[in-house]
Structure formats: C-alpha cells, structure tokens
Design an enzyme around this catalytic site. Structure first.
Site, PDB file in Angstrom:
ATOM      1  N   ARG A  40      14.829 -53.081   0.052  1.00 55.42           N
ATOM      2  CA  ARG A  40      14.659 -52.268   1.272  1.00 55.42           C
ATOM      3  C   ARG A  40      15.991 -51.700   1.759  1.00 55.42           C
ATOM      4  O   ARG A  40      16.021 -50.606   2.324  1.00 55.42           O
ATOM      5  CB  ARG A  40      14.000 -53.098   2.371  1.00 55.42           C
ATOM      6  N   LYS A 206     -10.153 -56.912  -0.175  1.00 54.97           N
ATOM      7  CA  LYS A 206     -11.279 -56.620   0.719  1.00 54.97           C
ATOM      8  C   LYS A 206     -11.714 -55.162   0.729  1.00 54.97           C
ATOM      9  O   LYS A 206     -10.876 -54.264   0.806  1.00 54.97           O
ATOM     10  CB  LYS A 206     -10.889 -56.998   2.146  1.00 54.97           C
ATOM     11  N   GLY A 375       2.195 -52.032  -1.097  1.00 55.68           N
ATOM     12  CA  GLY A 375       1.626 -53.381  -1.068  1.00 55.68           C
ATOM     13  C   GLY A 375       1.736 -54.109  -2.400  1.00 55.68           C
ATOM     14  O   GLY A 375       2.732 -54.003  -3.105  1.00 55.68           O
ATOM     15  N   GLY A 398       0.851 -51.692   5.145  1.00 55.95           N
ATOM     16  CA  GLY A 398      -0.141 -51.208   6.109  1.00 55.95           C
ATOM     17  C   GLY A 398       0.040 -49.737   6.428  1.00 55.95           C
ATOM     18  O   GLY A 398      -0.936 -48.993   6.573  1.00 55.95           O
TER      19      GLY A 398
HETATM   20  P1  AMP Z   1      -4.717 -56.299  -0.979  1.00 56.03           P
HETATM   21  O1  AMP Z   1      -3.631 -56.706  -0.046  1.00 56.03           O
HETATM   22  O2  AMP Z   1      -6.002 -55.985  -0.333  1.00 56.03           O
HETATM   23  O3  AMP Z   1      -4.278 -55.242  -1.963  1.00 56.03           O
HETATM   24  O4  AMP Z   1      -5.061 -57.604  -1.811  1.00 56.03           O
HETATM   25  C1  AMP Z   1      -4.174 -58.213  -2.676  1.00 56.03           C
HETATM   26  C2  AMP Z   1      -4.664 -59.590  -2.981  1.00 56.03           C
HETATM   27  O5  AMP Z   1      -5.960 -59.519  -3.550  1.00 56.03           O
HETATM   28  C3  AMP Z   1      -3.800 -60.320  -3.986  1.00 56.03           C
HETATM   29  O6  AMP Z   1      -3.187 -61.410  -3.359  1.00 56.03           O
HETATM   30  C4  AMP Z   1      -4.783 -60.776  -5.052  1.00 56.03           C
HETATM   31  O7  AMP Z   1      -4.589 -62.113  -5.461  1.00 56.03           O
HETATM   32  C5  AMP Z   1      -6.126 -60.653  -4.358  1.00 56.03           C
HETATM   33  N1  AMP Z   1      -7.218 -60.488  -5.310  1.00 56.03           N
HETATM   34  C6  AMP Z   1      -7.345 -59.539  -6.249  1.00 56.03           C
HETATM   35  N2  AMP Z   1      -8.450 -59.753  -6.984  1.00 56.03           N
HETATM   36  C7  AMP Z   1      -9.039 -60.859  -6.490  1.00 56.03           C
HETATM   37  C8  AMP Z   1     -10.222 -61.595  -6.837  1.00 56.03           C
HETATM   38  N3  AMP Z   1     -11.003 -61.196  -7.841  1.00 56.03           N
HETATM   39  N4  AMP Z   1     -10.512 -62.688  -6.101  1.00 56.03           N
HETATM   40  C9  AMP Z   1      -9.724 -63.069  -5.080  1.00 56.03           C
HETATM   41  N5  AMP Z   1      -8.599 -62.429  -4.712  1.00 56.03           N
HETATM   42  C10 AMP Z   1      -8.263 -61.329  -5.407  1.00 56.03           C
END
Ligand code: AMP
Length: 418
Positions: A40, A206, A375, A398
């Site tokens: 950063r 999510k 991210g 974010g």
């Molecule tokens: P995000 O911040 O929404 O991009 O989510 C990232 C996180 O999603 C990471 O820490 C991954 O470990 C988690 N992730 C990705 N695929 C899966 C899965 N199939 N089950 C549970 N967690 C997941």
C-alpha cells in the site's frame, strides 16, 4: 465523469494535503511494530514522486486499524513514516497528532519537496463521524486536497470527504492521485464500453455481497462465470441439493431473479459442472474467536450437481476449470472478483489458481484487458505469483465492490470534475 487529477494542478510551493491508504498489516516483533507488507505504501510512490518533483509541500494523512478514538500505540503510523522514508529515499517528517497548533506549525515550515505524515486520523472518533469541526482543523493544513486512497473512498469520513468539501468551498482544488485515477479508469471507464466478448468471473463467499454487482454486470457482460460458495445458493435456486455447503437460503429468490435476467438478456450464465467436496468435522480445537475449528476431510471430485448431505462444496472441479479456462481464453475483457474456492487451504486452491492462469493467458495471448476487482482475488493472484501479469489489480476491497455496483463513492464525488 472525469475527475481533476494531480497532473492538472499547479502545486509548486503549495501545501498539498493527501489522503493515502496506509492501512498496512503490522506485527509486533521484539516490542516494535513491524510492517509485514508495504504494497500500500509502494502504490502511493508515483503520486508522491510526482508531487515532490513539482515542488509541492506534501502532508499525508491516513488511518491504521480501528483504534476507536483512542491513542492506541500499536496503531501508530510512526513506523510507516520510517518505511516511507526508506522507500522514497528521502526524509519523511512525522507529527504525533493529525490536528492542532503544533501540526499546523510543522506543516507551515515545510519546504517545496518536503513530506510530512500525520498520526492516525482514527485516533479521533470525529474522523469516522465526519465531524465538521474536525474536518475544519484538517483543512487548516492545506491549500490543495488530493485523494489517492481508493480503498477508503466508499466511506464519507472527515479525511476522505469532509475536509475536501471545506477546501473546495473556499476555492481550493480537490483532485485524484495517480493511483485513484487508475482505479477510476479501470473499474469505471474501461468497463463502461468493454471490448467484447466481456467475461465476468464472480466468486467468494456470499451472493448477498455481490448481487448488486451481478445485476449491474448482467447489463454489459456476454458471459458470467460463477464460483465460490455463491454457487450453492444458485444451485439451491435450481432445486439442487447442496449438502453442508455455505449457502444463503434467504437469497434464493434474488439468485433465481438473476438467472432469469441472464436468460432474458441472452447472457451466458455458467455455474460449475463439477466441484471438489469435503466432509466437515467439528474438532475440540478452538480458533482465535473461541469457536470450534472445523476440519474438512476426505476431499474428492463430485461430478454430480447434487452434493450429498454430509459433504460441502469447497472448490470448483477439474471439468469446470477446463470449461471456464476456454471461455476466458476467448475474452477481450475480463473482470474477476472473488475466489473460486477456499483457496487459503492449498487443497482447495486449484480452482482459483486455474482461473488465475487462464486470465493471465488471455492477457498475454489474446491481448485481453484483465481487471481484478480487489479483495481476495488479488490476494490469490499474488499468492500464485501472477499479480504483475494482468492488466490491472484494484487496491480496494469494499470500495471496489461498491464502485462496480455503480454506487457513487463519497470520496470520489467530492473531487472536482475535470
Ligand atoms: P469474498 O470476500 O466474498 O470474495 O469471499 C472470499 C472468501 O470466500 C474466501 O475467504 C474463501 O475462503 C471463501 N470461499 C470461497 N469459496 C468457498 C466455499 N466453497 N465455501 C466456503 N467459503 C468459500
């Protein structure tokens, strides 16, 4: 709307108050806080070097961690000043406060080309409250405002929004730094009219976090590739069994609506055709938050679209990697946000790394513009040592997501239009 950038300013001899993102990971070692990753800081050097060369008197402000209005010594920016001096190859002054008479005096005696870093703005609760009196005190330090902290631009805080509003009101210029300019170009302008085929890859935990992005990109994308735990909410919407996979049952309706919108608009919307599944087993061990650690045992490829009751989906499978890679190879523009599986565990990283390789190949072989939307996908690319082989990696988390949703970021809106 294009924003004024530092290149449009005449900063010679002026006090330039610049918001930077120096929220670097730190660790205590032998009683001292040590910076683990200076990316950063590195990212701000082009703007800083430009301002120094132009003879600006540079005053930097930033936050570190969440001190919640307290002078928490482990969250002091002092070690960052030392690191920045080392990286710039010139002295960086530091004040142990970010407002007040002493700080004003130090700012006043800066010479053209000097750099000063202020102490953590979040030592004051007024920062996050965007308190007008506090912003006014920050504004006292400046003739001109520059924001190079894209990662903090989605928050209307005193250092990202309030202070700029005050400076603009009194006729001072408010401009984007070079890093901020690149973020707005790649996440904004370049995706306005992307070269086609435009392939969007979305993963992560999510659906609820990404549904607005999905909805907006359904207007522009030719193909959307879905991975990560999001998959299972879509599978649920299609009446499939998801076993113990991470799902959001309350998002089934929005997932269904997205599938229907894709169909209506002729967007190819692909879900994994196979998955890696594993059996979650609760152990006696506790994690840092005091919760029982769950081990994921007996990983295997599951080629069925249904997942057995006692297993959970943890990555995309080999057939999916192949299929997704083929689509990505044909793209002219790629936007990727979110890992394809639990990539932090090397057993479940091949899906994410496979997609990363395909994105790099599209860049190198097909001349595709490849944009990584911040991210965890950035972390994954760096882990695979492929970070420098894509067109652009966003520094925001974010902020990137909100920008991709089409939201107006307060820290961007407040800058002067060009
Ligand atoms: P995000 O911040 O929404 O991009 O989510 C990232 C996180 O999603 C990471 O820490 C991954 O470990 C988690 N992730 C990705 N695929 C899966 C899965 N199939 N089950 C549970 N967690 C997941």
């Amino acid at each position: 709307m294009a924003k004024l950038t530092v290149k449009d300013l005449n900063v010679r001899g002026k006090r330039v108050l610049m918001r930077v993102d120096y929220n670097v990971p730190m660790e205590e070692a032998q009683g001292q806080m040590v910076i683990n990753d200076a990316t950063r800081i590195q990212e701000t050097l082009p703007t800083l070097e430009y301002l120094i060369a132009q003879g600006a008197r540079v005053i930097l402000m930033a936050h570190l961690g969440r001190p919640k209005g307290q002078r928490e010594p482990s969250m002091s920016l002092r070690p960052v000043a030392a690191k920045l001096a080392e990286m710039l190859g010139r002295p960086v002054a530091f004040t142990d406060d970010c407002i007040g008479e002493k700080v004003e005096k130090t700012a006043e005696i800066l010479q053209p080309g000097d750099v000063l870093l202020l102490e953590n703005v979040r030592y004051y609760n007024e920062e996050e409250a965007n308190d007008a009196a506090f912003a006014e005190k920050l504004a006292k330090l400046a003739d001109v405002y520059v924001n190079d902290a894209f990662g903090a631009a989605h928050r209307a805080h005193a250092s990202t929004e309030g202070v700029a509003r005050i400076i603009a009101k009194r006729g001072g210029q408010c401009a984007a730094g070079l890093l901020m300019e690149r973020e707005l170009k790649f996440l904004g302008d370049e995706l306005e009219n992307p070269a086609k085929p435009f392939v969007v890859i979305l993963g992560g935990a999510k659906v609820s976090d990404k549904i607005k992005v999905i909805d907006r990109l359904l207007e522009k994308a030719d193909t959307i590739l879905i991975g990560g735990a999001m998959t299972y909410t879509f599978r649920l919407a299609l009446g499939r069994k998801v076993g113990k996979s991470l799902v959001e049952p309350d998002c089934v309706e929005v997932a269904r609506a997205a599938l229907e919108k894709a169909k209506a608009r002729g967007v190819q919307f692909l879900l994994p055709v196979d998955n890696i599944v594993a059996t979650p087993v609760k152990t006696d061990k506790l994690n840092k938050k005091g919760k029982a650690i769950i081990e994921l045992n007996n990983p295997r490829v599951n080629s069925s679209l249904d997942i057995p009751d006692d297993e959970e989906g943890v990555d995309i499978g080999p057939e999916t990697i192949k299929q997704y890679a083929e689509v990505i190879h044909g793209a002219k523009t790629v936007l990727w946000n979110g890992p394809m599986g639990i990539f932090e565990d090397p057993r479940f990283a091949p899906g994410t790394f496979g997609v990363a390789r395909a994105v790099v190949e599209a860049t190198q072989q097909n001349g595709a513009k490849t944009i990584i939307g911040g991210g965890d996908s950035v972390k994954a690319l760096n882990k695979a040592k492929l970070g420098d082989k894509v067109t652009f990696m966003s520094t925001g988390g974010g902020a990137s997501l909100e920008f991709l949703e089409g939201a107006v970021l307060p820290g961007v809106a407040v800058l002067n239009d060009n």
